[in-house]
Write an enzyme that holds these catalytic residues in place. Structure first.
Site, PDB file in Angstrom:
ATOM      1  CG  ASP A 181      -1.891   1.149   1.250  1.00 46.60           C
ATOM      2  OD1 ASP A 181      -2.967   1.016   0.639  1.00 46.60           O
ATOM      3  OD2 ASP A 181      -1.572   2.188   1.852  1.00 46.60           O
ATOM      4  CG  ASN A 197      -4.695  11.276  -4.959  1.00 52.47           C
ATOM      5  OD1 ASN A 197      -3.892  11.523  -5.852  1.00 52.47           O
ATOM      6  ND2 ASN A 197      -5.471  10.223  -4.989  1.00 52.47           N
ATOM      7  CG  ASP A 256      -4.585   8.976 -11.913  1.00 52.01           C
ATOM      8  OD1 ASP A 256      -4.926   8.402 -10.862  1.00 52.01           O
ATOM      9  OD2 ASP A 256      -5.387   9.532 -12.681  1.00 52.01           O
ATOM     10  CD  GLU A 282      -4.814   4.054  -1.322  1.00 56.35           C
ATOM     11  OE1 GLU A 282      -5.069   4.395  -0.163  1.00 56.35           O
ATOM     12  OE2 GLU A 282      -5.637   4.133  -2.253  1.00 56.35           O
TER      13      GLU A 282
END
Length: 290
Positions: free
Chosen positions: A145, A153, A162, A187
């Site tokens: 992760d 983000n 992304d 993620e």
């Protein structure tokens, strides 16, 4: 040759217009050439030439995929073959071979859409389920992760997020030791090592963790880029911000024979969150128990 988009009435008319144009163009070329050369030899040469061109186009399209859109290429080849080969009785088999290749290419596209993750390009969760269905009990599964991804983000935007996911996927897919990388969702990613115990794969996971943590991810401010293009670039500081992304990992293997994969990956997920609790950017490996 258009990019794939959601279906709409406008795109339907656009596609029909393209195919009608192809039909008219093919007929005009055929009429013009045959009218220009009336001899049987010339017509035979023309027929041989167009068959050769069909083969050349099919091979190049299927091998090079210039548009990155297999479906469009395959459909184009099918129509092209139907326009030119349908009236050549002796060469119907050629048309059949080419169209069979198109169908095979469409099946490849279907597999890619179902089993590959569109954003990162690596295999997705459905592919993981398929690969583990006949894997047996000798394997190690790793849950991974991206640390603090939501904060990342929120600060830099989803487009930059992304890019981070694509970078991470590239690093994970390069893992050694026979490991395979999958995107689990969001993620989260999964690594699968057939015929390996957790302690055997630890060095390979650690190498990937370090390569991600050491990677200098450059972020350039959009407003700054726009200003620098309008003003004198020499007077504007366009140095990108460099950030480092880290990941946490949890690895385990089946505790008993024939243990369901869902239970194994749930334990790996628990080890992943233990790595998070221990400070993140870590690999937590469960001792081999089987």
């Amino acid at each position: 040759m258009m990019k794939d988009k959601a279906p709409s009435l406008g795109r339907a008319f656009e596609g029909i217009a393209i195919f009608l144009g192809m039909i008219v163009l093919a007929l005009l070329i055929k009429i013009a050439v045959i009218n220009a050369v009336q001899s049987d030899v010339a017509i035979h040469v023309f027929n041989t030439l167009k068959i050769s061109l069909i083969f050349a186009f099919a091979v190049l399209a299927l091998a090079l995929k210039p548009t990155g859109n297999n479906f469009s290429i395959s459909l184009f080849i099918c129509v092209f073959c139907m326009l030119i080969v349908h009236n050549i009785v002796a060469n119907n088999f050629i048309g059949l071979l080419i169209m069979s290749a198109c169908i095979l290419n469409l099946l490849v596209d279907t597999y890619a859409m179902a089993y590959n993750d569109e954003l990162t390009g690596i295999k997705g969760r459905r592919a993981l389920d398929s690969d583990t269905s006949s894997l047996g009990t000798s394997y190690t599964v790793v849950m991974a992760d991206v640390d603090y991804f939501k904060k990342f983000n929120d600060k830099y935007g989803h487009s930059v997020g992304d890019q981070v996911l694509r970078m991470v996927a590239g690093k994970l897919s390069a893992v050694k030791g026979g490991g395979k990388a999958y995107r689990w969702g969001g993620e989260e990613f999964t690594l699968l090592f057939p015929n390996k115990s957790p302690d055997e794969v630890f060095p390979f996971i650690e190498d990937v963790r370090k390569s991600i943590a050491d990677y200098e991810f450059k972020i350039r401010d959009k407003n700054e880029r726009k200003k620098s293009s309008e003003d004198n670039r020499g007077n504007v500081n366009t140095s990108p911000e460099i950030v480092h992304v880290t990941m946490s990992f949890g690895a385990t293997n089946p505790a008993i024979q024939h243990e369901a994969f869902g239970k194994v990956i749930k334990r790996a997920d628990g080890l992943l969150y233990k790595a998070k609790e221990d400070g993140r950017n870590k690999v937590v490996v469960e001792e081999s128990s089987f």
